[in-house]
Design an enzyme around this catalytic site. Structure first.
Site, PDB file in Angstrom:
ATOM      1  N   LYS A  53       0.842  -1.204   0.000  1.00  0.00           N
ATOM      2  CA  LYS A  53       0.000   0.000   0.000  1.00  0.00           C
ATOM      3  C   LYS A  53       0.871   1.245   0.000  1.00  0.00           C
ATOM      4  CE  LYS A  53      -3.768  -2.281   2.356  1.00  0.00           C
ATOM      5  NZ  LYS A  53      -4.310  -2.707   3.632  1.00  0.00           N
ATOM      6  N   GLN A  97      -4.955  -1.447   9.659  1.00  0.00           N
ATOM      7  CA  GLN A  97      -4.856  -2.793   9.097  1.00  0.00           C
ATOM      8  C   GLN A  97      -5.449  -3.813  10.069  1.00  0.00           C
ATOM      9  OE1 GLN A  97      -3.711  -3.465   5.972  1.00  0.00           O
ATOM     10  NE2 GLN A  97      -4.142  -5.633   6.251  1.00  0.00           N
ATOM     11  N   ASP A 120     -11.512   2.571   4.052  1.00  0.00           N
ATOM     12  CA  ASP A 120     -11.836   1.142   4.023  1.00  0.00           C
ATOM     13  C   ASP A 120     -13.348   0.919   3.941  1.00  0.00           C
ATOM     14  OD1 ASP A 120      -9.986  -0.926   4.032  1.00  0.00           O
ATOM     15  OD2 ASP A 120      -9.415  -0.567   6.115  1.00  0.00           O
TER      16      ASP A 120
HETATM   17  N1  GUN Z   1      -7.071  -6.976   6.293  1.00  0.00           N
HETATM   18  C1  GUN Z   1      -7.437  -7.765   5.237  1.00  0.00           C
HETATM   19  N2  GUN Z   1      -8.118  -7.051   4.325  1.00  0.00           N
HETATM   20  C2  GUN Z   1      -8.196  -5.791   4.803  1.00  0.00           C
HETATM   21  C3  GUN Z   1      -8.768  -4.604   4.290  1.00  0.00           C
HETATM   22  O1  GUN Z   1      -9.375  -4.541   3.218  1.00  0.00           O
HETATM   23  N3  GUN Z   1      -8.621  -3.506   5.077  1.00  0.00           N
HETATM   24  C4  GUN Z   1      -7.989  -3.536   6.276  1.00  0.00           C
HETATM   25  N4  GUN Z   1      -7.929  -2.419   6.978  1.00  0.00           N
HETATM   26  N5  GUN Z   1      -7.444  -4.625   6.776  1.00  0.00           N
HETATM   27  C5  GUN Z   1      -7.549  -5.749   6.039  1.00  0.00           C
END
Ligand code: GUN
Length: 284
Positions: A53, A97, A120
């Site tokens: 990311k 995350q 998100d």
């Molecule tokens: N962990 C696995 N997929 C995601 C996601 O799309 N967003 C976040 N914040 N954590 C994750």
């Protein structure tokens, strides 16, 4: 003929276009989109996601920050950090995350994020907008799948879309987005009876169950569009999807590979939503 979806190429195309839009934003408004990713603990998979990311955000010209916190971080400390970024006008997207360490209540953490910066789409305010048919911030994986379906001109009107997996991150928001496009949606899960009867009637099958090679050709109708969200490791450590690709590809008309299908689109949508949040911050 089966067509294999190239999620990587589509993601690159959108990200290149986004980098141009970011340049224009800088010239026109004097800002760049700012994204902060907060990682608590040292889950190896999360570390890889977060690094990707960070890299993609910088490449697209974003201001990108990563906050890495120890496993011992308390809920209160994490909330204080989120509140600091809620107030920071150079940051337009905040992503915590998941999964979080078990001593932290993730619902409370997600509630602490300003819904306008919730890139998100996990905050109940954004979930509510989505259920009302007026999506704003949408969970990135289902948003990425909708982009794939659009780019490959998959007609959803009146079609039977079957989702396997009912998570808040993929299955549930996916159902709503497909409904918005007038698909007839069936949301199935691990307790569903007669699963293969249902999946066999799917024109579009979206698989997010988290079990390697779960979907075999017996579950798939000839000519179906098959989207695989799975990211599993087989016994040799190889990355595999939830769909047994080789045999299902023979039946499907269009199918995503793993890797190189849905994965690259998830990060792309995260960047796109951060860009949109930045744009709203100067135009609303
Ligand atoms: N962990 C696995 N997929 C995601 C996601 O799309 N967003 C976040 N914040 N954590 C994750």
């Amino acid at each position: 003929m089966t067509e294999i979806i190239d999620g990587k190429a589509l993601a690159q195309k959108i990200q290149t276009n986004l980098a141009d839009k970011v340049k224009q934003m800088k010239e026109r408004y004097g800002i760049v989109p700012g994204l902060v990713v907060i990682l608590v603990g040292d889950n190896p998979a999360s570390q890889v996601y977060v690094r990707n990311k960070e890299r993609s955000a910088s490449k697209a010209g974003f201001k990108s920050e990563t906050v890495r916190l120890s496993d011992a971080t308390s809920e209160e400390e994490l909330i204080a950090i989120i509140e600091k970024y809620n107030q920071d006008s150079s940051i337009h997207g905040i992503l915590v995350q998941l999964p979080l360490p078990s001593h932290i209540n993730d619902k409370r953490i997600l509630l602490a994020i300003d819904p306008k910066k919730d890139v998100d789409g996990f905050h109940p305010v954004n979930t509510g907008h989505l259920w009302n048919g007026r999506p704003q911030m949408v969970p990135c994986t289902p948003a990425g799948i909708m982009e794939i379906l659009r780019a490959y001109q998959v007609d959803l009107e009146g079609k039977h879309a079957v989702i396997i997996g009912r998570s808040n991150i993929v299955g549930k928001p996916m159902a709503q987005l497909l409904l918005d496009k007038n698909a007839t949606v069936t949301l199935t899960h691990s307790r569903t009876k007669n699963l293969s009867e249902i999946t066999k009637s799917a024109d579009v099958l979206i698989v997010a169950i988290g079990q390697g090679n779960f979907v075999t050709k017996e579950l798939v109708k000839d000519g179906a569009v098959v989207i695989d969200v799975g990211m599993n490791r087989d016994k040799n450590g190889k990355l595999i999807g939830d769909v047994k690709f080789d045999e299902v590809a023979e039946a499907a008309s269009l199918i995503t590979p793993v890797p190189g299908g849905v994965g690259p689109m998830t990060i792309t949508m995260l960047l796109e939503q951060t860009y949109q949040a930045a744009l709203r911050s100067v135009t609303k």
